[in-house]
Motif scaffolding. Sequence first.
Motif, mmCIF file in Angstrom:
data_model
loop_
_atom_site.group_PDB
_atom_site.id
_atom_site.type_symbol
_atom_site.label_atom_id
_atom_site.label_comp_id
_atom_site.label_asym_id
_atom_site.label_seq_id
_atom_site.Cartn_x
_atom_site.Cartn_y
_atom_site.Cartn_z
ATOM 1 N N ASP A 140 4.613 -10.238 -0.888
ATOM 2 C CA ASP A 140 3.258 -10.131 0.089
ATOM 3 C C ASP A 140 2.905 -11.003 -1.046
ATOM 4 O O ASP A 140 2.099 -10.416 -1.854
ATOM 5 C CB ASP A 140 3.323 -8.904 0.272
ATOM 6 N N ASP A 141 2.292 -11.845 -0.390
ATOM 7 C CA ASP A 141 1.134 -12.738 -1.857
ATOM 8 C C ASP A 141 -0.405 -12.246 -1.601
ATOM 9 O O ASP A 141 -1.080 -12.521 -2.183
ATOM 10 C CB ASP A 141 0.640 -14.092 -1.591
ATOM 11 N N ASP A 142 -0.721 -12.020 -0.710
ATOM 12 C CA ASP A 142 -2.287 -10.808 -0.483
ATOM 13 C C ASP A 142 -2.433 -10.095 -1.431
ATOM 14 O O ASP A 142 -3.030 -9.854 -2.017
ATOM 15 C CB ASP A 142 -2.715 -10.734 0.813
ATOM 16 N N VAL A 143 -0.923 -8.793 -0.846
ATOM 17 C CA VAL A 143 -1.504 -8.340 -2.040
ATOM 18 C C VAL A 143 -0.901 -8.632 -3.068
ATOM 19 O O VAL A 143 -1.794 -7.318 -4.283
ATOM 20 C CB VAL A 143 0.705 -7.024 -2.341
ATOM 21 N N GLU A 169 23.406 -9.410 -15.511
ATOM 22 C CA GLU A 169 24.500 -8.915 -14.376
ATOM 23 C C GLU A 169 23.757 -7.375 -13.826
ATOM 24 O O GLU A 169 24.323 -6.375 -13.004
ATOM 25 C CB GLU A 169 25.826 -8.516 -14.843
ATOM 26 N N ASN A 170 23.200 -7.238 -14.939
ATOM 27 C CA ASN A 170 21.937 -5.354 -14.575
ATOM 28 C C ASN A 170 20.335 -6.343 -14.270
ATOM 29 O O ASN A 170 19.815 -6.107 -15.723
ATOM 30 C CB ASN A 170 22.275 -4.894 -16.066
ATOM 31 N N ILE A 171 20.126 -6.821 -13.236
ATOM 32 C CA ILE A 171 18.586 -6.547 -13.654
ATOM 33 C C ILE A 171 17.829 -5.328 -12.973
ATOM 34 O O ILE A 171 18.301 -4.701 -11.448
ATOM 35 C CB ILE A 171 18.440 -8.264 -12.387
ATOM 36 N N ASN A 172 16.856 -5.091 -13.288
ATOM 37 C CA ASN A 172 15.655 -5.035 -12.661
ATOM 38 C C ASN A 172 14.103 -5.054 -12.101
ATOM 39 O O ASN A 172 13.664 -6.438 -12.304
ATOM 40 C CB ASN A 172 15.262 -3.084 -13.578
ATOM 41 N N ILE A 173 13.930 -4.641 -10.956
ATOM 42 C CA ILE A 173 12.640 -5.167 -10.197
ATOM 43 C C ILE A 173 11.961 -3.906 -10.415
ATOM 44 O O ILE A 173 12.165 -3.099 -10.151
ATOM 45 C CB ILE A 173 12.608 -6.276 -8.977
ATOM 46 N N ASP A 174 10.551 -4.189 -10.887
ATOM 47 C CA ASP A 174 9.472 -3.193 -10.504
ATOM 48 C C ASP A 174 8.557 -3.593 -9.208
ATOM 49 O O ASP A 174 8.493 -4.975 -9.401
ATOM 50 C CB ASP A 174 8.460 -3.287 -11.512
ATOM 51 N N LEU A 175 8.566 -2.452 -8.526
ATOM 52 C CA LEU A 175 8.256 -2.949 -6.974
ATOM 53 C C LEU A 175 6.222 -1.983 -7.553
ATOM 54 O O LEU A 175 6.850 -0.986 -8.059
ATOM 55 C CB LEU A 175 8.443 -2.563 -6.209
ATOM 56 N N ILE A 176 5.673 -2.141 -6.691
ATOM 57 C CA ILE A 176 4.095 -1.315 -6.793
ATOM 58 C C ILE A 176 3.719 -1.359 -5.547
ATOM 59 O O ILE A 176 4.169 -2.133 -4.559
ATOM 60 C CB ILE A 176 2.825 -1.957 -7.368
ATOM 61 N N PHE A 177 3.285 -0.311 -4.809
ATOM 62 C CA PHE A 177 3.188 -0.202 -3.200
ATOM 63 C C PHE A 177 1.581 0.917 -3.022
ATOM 64 O O PHE A 177 1.463 1.741 -4.029
ATOM 65 C CB PHE A 177 3.856 0.840 -2.108
ATOM 66 N N GLY A 178 0.876 0.611 -2.290
ATOM 67 C CA GLY A 178 0.108 1.257 -1.796
ATOM 68 C C GLY A 178 -1.496 -0.075 -2.523
ATOM 69 O O GLY A 178 -2.456 1.503 -2.417
ATOM 70 N N ALA A 179 -1.805 -0.856 -2.057
ATOM 71 C CA ALA A 179 -2.896 -1.295 -3.570
ATOM 72 C C ALA A 179 -3.676 -1.887 -2.160
ATOM 73 O O ALA A 179 -3.282 -1.849 -0.824
ATOM 74 C CB ALA A 179 -2.158 -2.783 -3.305
ATOM 75 N N PRO A 180 -5.101 -1.414 -2.424
ATOM 76 C CA PRO A 180 -6.265 -1.641 -1.153
ATOM 77 C C PRO A 180 -5.552 -2.589 0.019
ATOM 78 O O PRO A 180 -5.365 -3.952 -0.479
ATOM 79 C CB PRO A 180 -7.348 -1.875 -1.824
ATOM 80 N N GLY A 181 -5.790 -2.270 0.776
ATOM 81 C CA GLY A 181 -5.514 -3.531 1.882
ATOM 82 C C GLY A 181 -3.917 -3.578 2.103
ATOM 83 O O GLY A 181 -4.069 -3.895 3.390
ATOM 84 N N GLU A 182 -3.086 -3.002 1.847
ATOM 85 C CA GLU A 182 -1.546 -3.806 2.256
ATOM 86 C C GLU A 182 -1.297 -2.070 3.286
ATOM 87 O O GLU A 182 -1.647 -1.003 3.043
ATOM 88 C CB GLU A 182 -0.791 -2.498 0.695
ATOM 89 N N SER A 183 0.005 -2.404 4.209
ATOM 90 C CA SER A 183 -0.556 -1.877 5.429
ATOM 91 C C SER A 183 0.950 -1.251 5.105
ATOM 92 O O SER A 183 2.156 -1.371 4.450
ATOM 93 C CB SER A 183 0.315 -2.960 6.625
ATOM 94 N N LEU A 184 1.837 -0.801 6.147
ATOM 95 C CA LEU A 184 3.043 -0.108 5.945
ATOM 96 C C LEU A 184 4.184 -1.042 5.795
ATOM 97 O O LEU A 184 4.729 -1.480 5.943
ATOM 98 C CB LEU A 184 3.529 1.274 6.846
ATOM 99 N N ASP A 185 3.446 -2.835 7.041
ATOM 100 C CA ASP A 185 4.442 -3.103 7.891
ATOM 101 C C ASP A 185 4.678 -4.137 6.456
ATOM 102 O O ASP A 185 5.925 -4.880 6.231
ATOM 103 C CB ASP A 185 3.909 -4.106 8.967
ATOM 104 N N SER A 186 3.454 -4.150 6.058
ATOM 105 C CA SER A 186 3.831 -5.477 4.571
ATOM 106 C C SER A 186 4.604 -4.835 3.597
ATOM 107 O O SER A 186 5.680 -5.381 3.396
ATOM 108 C CB SER A 186 2.450 -5.659 4.140
ATOM 109 N N TRP A 187 4.457 -3.525 3.852
ATOM 110 C CA TRP A 187 5.663 -2.693 2.310
ATOM 111 C C TRP A 187 6.893 -2.951 2.972
ATOM 112 O O TRP A 187 7.691 -3.105 1.818
ATOM 113 C CB TRP A 187 5.019 -0.960 1.915
ATOM 114 N N THR A 188 7.122 -2.770 3.800
ATOM 115 C CA THR A 188 8.373 -2.586 4.473
ATOM 116 C C THR A 188 8.850 -4.148 4.881
ATOM 117 O O THR A 188 10.153 -4.544 3.980
ATOM 118 C CB THR A 188 8.392 -2.314 5.897
ATOM 119 N N ARG A 189 8.351 -4.636 4.794
ATOM 120 C CA ARG A 189 8.573 -6.564 4.289
ATOM 121 C C ARG A 189 8.862 -6.422 2.729
ATOM 122 O O ARG A 189 9.947 -7.365 2.832
ATOM 123 C CB ARG A 189 7.959 -7.507 5.241
#
Length: 413
Positions: A140-143, A169-189
Amino acid sequence: MDGMGESARLQAECAAGRDGSAVGIYVHVPFCISKCAYCDFVSYAGLDNLHDSYADALAAEIASAPRLRARTVYFGGGTPTVLRPTRLHELLEALGRRIDIIGGAEMTCEANPDTIDGPTLSRLRAAGFNRLSIGVQSLDDDVLKVLGRTHDACVARRAVDLARQAGFENINIDLIFGAPGESLDSWTRTLEEAVALDPDHLSVYSLTVEDGTRLAAAIAAGELPSPDDDLAADMMAAAASMLGAAGYERYEISNYARPGRQCRHNVDCWRHHDYLGFGASAHSKIGGVRLSNHGAVDRYVASLLGRATGCSKMIDSGEAISCDGMELSRMPQRVWSQSLSVRDRACEATILGLRLLGGMSRDRLDELWDGAGIDVGVALDQLRADGLLEAGDSVRLTERGVALANEVFRAFV
Ligand SMILES: C[S@@+](CC[C@H](N)C(=O)[O-])C[C@H]1O[C@@H](n2cnc3c(N)ncnc32)[C@H](O)[C@@H]1O
Ligand code: SF4
């Protein structure tokens, strides 16, 4: 202490590292293109003039390493990919000359999406890296803006595609949740889109507001709202449910993997295996001893390349810790070394081991704590009664225990 002198024990375990069990190798690159708003890792932006001398210092440190066997290699940061791929290749070659890296070893490089393109990724793959860990953080670009990331979601998605095209063939991605203003909808997307990228592994972190960061200052000034703990708990539950449904096993509190794609390097650390770290601020754990390098880049470089004076003074632990005939604790890049007591080792091994959702065997726990003269059964019974642990032949966090893991860990400190 358990009767065996620390040096003698270290030498015995070091010999085991050479001949039997293998260690993990960690190489720290403390540079980034820009400092993210939330990050308090040892990483600096704007020190491009130090990149080459830092790589030289790393090569010098590696060249003087004890001759151990390794089963994993992990380049982390900071952002290792701010160094040119040829430098990273040279460092892998330097490691190969000094360390016996076993066939099929997992070789990870962390990367920020803004620092990798097709040719860079192909060179990293050709150099021998077989696992790439990409800091996506959010789709999410805003996050991403609130987090102070330099890339947008499109660049992050493209980085994953380019990594596949380059043969990773072995790729990890790091994600962060709970940024100020981030909604549950945005995180789900973000989670849906992350699954669509089909990574082999995801590290999913709850945002920690670290003192001294731009994010902490913005929250303190009232410019951004504080993270909401209840919302963060819902976000964590959403990740567990959606990633589970997509076929990812949650094998550690913050980590999810396709079958067979757990991060071996980190799993070994959680199992309290030994590792040897190179670079500014890098820590090592060899036998019952912890060692740490200078955190300041210039001091680290000076200590190894001798380009300045007065920087190689180290805090003397009072004890020479030798491994492979070398006094590891007295090397110029070290700032401290510490012998772990039997109790410290039991405490560390328990807290790390319980992070793995498969838990630890009861026998192993008893062995660790009996050595410290402590009956761990009392703490286990209480945590089981509180619904935080399952404790039979193996001991593991319950679902409630995962959510309240820090409470569980406190019981062993
Ligand atoms: C060394 S960075 C990864 C590679 C690269 N530097 C990047 O960020 O793209 C390690 C990871 O730690 C996580 N992290 C760092 N600071 C954090 C914080 N304050 N709260 C939660 N996660 C954090 C981020 O997900 C980040 O990708
Ligand atoms: S999160 Fe990664 S890119 Fe951002 S400052 Fe920290 S180490 Fe650097």
